[in-house]
Scaffold this motif. Structure first.
Motif, mmCIF file in Angstrom:
data_model
loop_
_atom_site.group_PDB
_atom_site.id
_atom_site.type_symbol
_atom_site.label_atom_id
_atom_site.label_comp_id
_atom_site.label_asym_id
_atom_site.label_seq_id
_atom_site.Cartn_x
_atom_site.Cartn_y
_atom_site.Cartn_z
ATOM 1 N N VAL A 151 0.837 -1.207 0.000
ATOM 2 C CA VAL A 151 0.000 0.000 0.000
ATOM 3 C C VAL A 151 0.873 1.259 0.000
ATOM 4 C CG1 VAL A 151 -1.973 -1.115 1.074
ATOM 5 C CG2 VAL A 151 -0.202 -0.111 2.524
ATOM 6 N N ARG A 152 2.039 1.133 -0.519
ATOM 7 C CA ARG A 152 2.960 2.265 -0.540
ATOM 8 C C ARG A 152 2.383 3.424 -1.356
ATOM 9 N NH1 ARG A 152 9.325 2.110 -2.604
ATOM 10 N NH2 ARG A 152 9.782 4.331 -2.181
ATOM 11 N N ASP A 153 2.435 4.614 -0.782
ATOM 12 C CA ASP A 153 1.972 5.858 -1.423
ATOM 13 C C ASP A 153 0.466 5.889 -1.653
ATOM 14 O OD1 ASP A 153 4.614 6.812 -1.543
ATOM 15 O OD2 ASP A 153 4.967 5.834 -3.471
ATOM 16 N N TRP A 154 -0.290 5.089 -0.931
ATOM 17 C CA TRP A 154 -1.740 5.140 -1.052
ATOM 18 C C TRP A 154 -2.274 6.351 -0.288
ATOM 19 C CZ3 TRP A 154 -4.886 -0.004 -1.271
ATOM 20 C CH2 TRP A 154 -4.359 -0.819 -2.278
ATOM 21 N N ALA A 155 -3.497 6.766 -0.620
ATOM 22 C CA ALA A 155 -4.072 7.965 -0.008
ATOM 23 C C ALA A 155 -4.333 7.790 1.485
ATOM 24 C CB ALA A 155 -5.370 8.340 -0.724
ATOM 25 N N THR A 156 -4.789 6.608 1.910
ATOM 26 C CA THR A 156 -5.187 6.395 3.300
ATOM 27 C C THR A 156 -4.419 5.271 3.973
ATOM 28 O OG1 THR A 156 -7.423 7.266 2.969
ATOM 29 C CG2 THR A 156 -7.128 5.739 4.784
ATOM 30 N N PHE A 157 -4.336 4.120 3.344
ATOM 31 C CA PHE A 157 -3.641 2.979 3.960
ATOM 32 C C PHE A 157 -2.143 3.231 4.050
ATOM 33 C CE2 PHE A 157 -6.898 -0.503 2.559
ATOM 34 C CZ PHE A 157 -7.850 0.080 3.376
ATOM 35 N N ARG A 158 -1.559 2.775 5.152
ATOM 36 C CA ARG A 158 -0.114 2.872 5.342
ATOM 37 C C ARG A 158 0.535 1.494 5.531
ATOM 38 N NH1 ARG A 158 -1.046 6.861 3.341
ATOM 39 N NH2 ARG A 158 -0.680 9.007 4.028
ATOM 40 N N GLN A 159 -0.212 0.535 6.117
ATOM 41 C CA GLN A 159 0.341 -0.799 6.335
ATOM 42 C C GLN A 159 -0.789 -1.760 6.677
ATOM 43 O OE1 GLN A 159 3.325 -0.947 9.416
ATOM 44 N NE2 GLN A 159 3.581 -3.166 9.283
ATOM 45 N N VAL A 160 -0.669 -2.999 6.198
ATOM 46 C CA VAL A 160 -1.613 -4.054 6.541
ATOM 47 C C VAL A 160 -0.804 -5.223 7.089
ATOM 48 C CG1 VAL A 160 -3.497 -5.522 5.771
ATOM 49 C CG2 VAL A 160 -3.082 -3.339 4.610
ATOM 50 N N ALA A 161 -1.076 -5.614 8.348
ATOM 51 C CA ALA A 161 -0.290 -6.662 8.993
ATOM 52 C C ALA A 161 -1.195 -7.733 9.588
ATOM 53 C CB ALA A 161 0.588 -6.062 10.095
ATOM 54 N N LEU A 162 -0.670 -8.962 9.651
ATOM 55 C CA LEU A 162 -1.366 -10.060 10.309
ATOM 56 C C LEU A 162 -0.986 -10.050 11.782
ATOM 57 C CD1 LEU A 162 -3.119 -12.626 10.062
ATOM 58 C CD2 LEU A 162 -1.008 -13.900 9.593
ATOM 59 N N ALA A 163 -1.998 -9.921 12.655
ATOM 60 C CA ALA A 163 -1.724 -9.865 14.089
ATOM 61 C C ALA A 163 -1.951 -11.210 14.762
ATOM 62 C CB ALA A 163 -2.595 -8.802 14.752
ATOM 63 N N GLY A 164 -2.419 -12.190 14.024
ATOM 64 C CA GLY A 164 -2.533 -13.514 14.610
ATOM 65 C C GLY A 164 -3.763 -14.286 14.212
ATOM 66 N N ASN A 165 -3.693 -15.575 14.479
ATOM 67 C CA ASN A 165 -4.787 -16.514 14.241
ATOM 68 C C ASN A 165 -4.878 -17.358 15.507
ATOM 69 O OD1 ASN A 165 -6.606 -18.377 12.986
ATOM 70 N ND2 ASN A 165 -4.841 -19.721 12.636
ATOM 71 N N PHE A 166 -5.928 -17.132 16.305
ATOM 72 C CA PHE A 166 -5.965 -17.723 17.625
ATOM 73 C C PHE A 166 -7.400 -18.025 18.038
ATOM 74 C CE2 PHE A 166 -5.838 -17.205 22.336
ATOM 75 C CZ PHE A 166 -4.924 -18.209 22.641
ATOM 76 N N GLU A 167 -7.631 -19.260 18.470
ATOM 77 C CA GLU A 167 -8.933 -19.689 18.972
ATOM 78 C C GLU A 167 -10.076 -19.337 18.015
ATOM 79 O OE1 GLU A 167 -9.359 -18.188 22.936
ATOM 80 O OE2 GLU A 167 -8.070 -19.747 23.784
ATOM 81 N N GLY A 168 -9.869 -19.676 16.773
ATOM 82 C CA GLY A 168 -10.950 -19.529 15.802
ATOM 83 C C GLY A 168 -11.191 -18.140 15.264
ATOM 84 N N GLN A 169 -10.279 -17.230 15.489
ATOM 85 C CA GLN A 169 -10.436 -15.896 14.921
ATOM 86 C C GLN A 169 -9.122 -15.404 14.343
ATOM 87 O OE1 GLN A 169 -11.699 -13.427 18.249
ATOM 88 N NE2 GLN A 169 -9.655 -12.574 18.498
ATOM 89 N N THR A 170 -9.225 -14.477 13.405
ATOM 90 C CA THR A 170 -8.054 -13.896 12.757
ATOM 91 C C THR A 170 -8.067 -12.401 12.998
ATOM 92 O OG1 THR A 170 -8.093 -15.606 11.041
ATOM 93 C CG2 THR A 170 -6.847 -13.595 10.558
ATOM 94 N N THR A 171 -6.922 -11.863 13.397
ATOM 95 C CA THR A 171 -6.813 -10.432 13.674
ATOM 96 C C THR A 171 -5.822 -9.788 12.715
ATOM 97 O OG1 THR A 171 -7.286 -10.790 16.020
ATOM 98 C CG2 THR A 171 -6.292 -8.689 15.419
#
Length: 204
Positions: A151-171
């Motif tokens: 998302v480099r040089d996008w108007a709004t987004f700056r970074q998209v990261a995976l924060a984990g997959n735990f107990e049936g949910q994804t963050t």
């Protein structure tokens, strides 16, 4: 020597005063602490001229806590004229999957609680109640968990990261330029799956 004003001058002066007063009386005015017709007109104009007609707001958006058996398959993003869009594809799941999306002081990894550093001035935490594994095998294996999409040089987004997959949910952690309005949708497809869509406006 006293000057005597012709009688007609009084009528003329009164007419002039009346003539000057009429437009002011006919025009709406606003005084401190008073909301008049002019205030209402200005407010309506401001509402009508909202950026791209967007009234999403920046408060948390959630639709329940029920987990699904569908699994995360992909994360992608796209740019639109008025907003940046993040899409999470979930396989084999109805469009009733649940989520919780909100601005937070910091996004934390599932399980460990370690802070996920994100670029940008505001952190959007995206919790999708769908796992990224099936029977212990990962269904989504990004090359770089810290930068899922470019998302480099996008108007709004700056970074998209995976924060984990735990107990049936994804963050996911979404770093954005500022605390901007956003909306969340669940849409059918592709195939027999569904997709979580998060749109963040370019500005207020």
């Amino acid at each position: 020597m006293n000057h005597i004003r012709p009688r007609g001058w009084a009528g003329l002066a009164a007419a002039l005063v009346l003539g000057l007063a009429l437009p002011a009386a006919a025009s709406p005015t606003s005084t401190p602490g008073h909301t008049g017709a002019l205030d209402t007109a200005v407010s309506s104009t401001m509402q009508a001229s909202a950026y791209c007609g967007i009234y999403w707001g920046s408060l948390a958006k959630s639709n329940g806590t029920v987990h699904t058996t569908g699994t995360v398959e992909d994360v992608r993003a796209g740019q639109h004229p008025c907003f940046d869009r993040l899409v999470v594809d979930v396989d084999d799941v109805p469009a009733s999957m649940t989520y919780d999306v909100r601005y937070v002081d910091a996004v934390h990894e599932d399980g460990s609680g370690i802070v996920v550093p994100l670029a940008g001035a505001a952190d959007l935490q995206i919790i999708l109640r769908a796992p990224a594994d099936a029977s212990g095998a990962a269904t989504y294996t990004p090359a770089d968990p810290d930068r899922l999409v470019n998302v480099r040089d996008w108007a709004t987004f700056r970074q998209v990261a995976l924060a984990g997959n735990f107990e049936g949910q994804t963050t996911l952690g979404l770093g954005v330029r500022a605390r901007l309005p956003f909306r969340v949708m669940v849409l059918d497809g592709p195939g027999d799956g569904a997709r979580l869509v998060v749109d963040v406006a370019h500005r207020w």
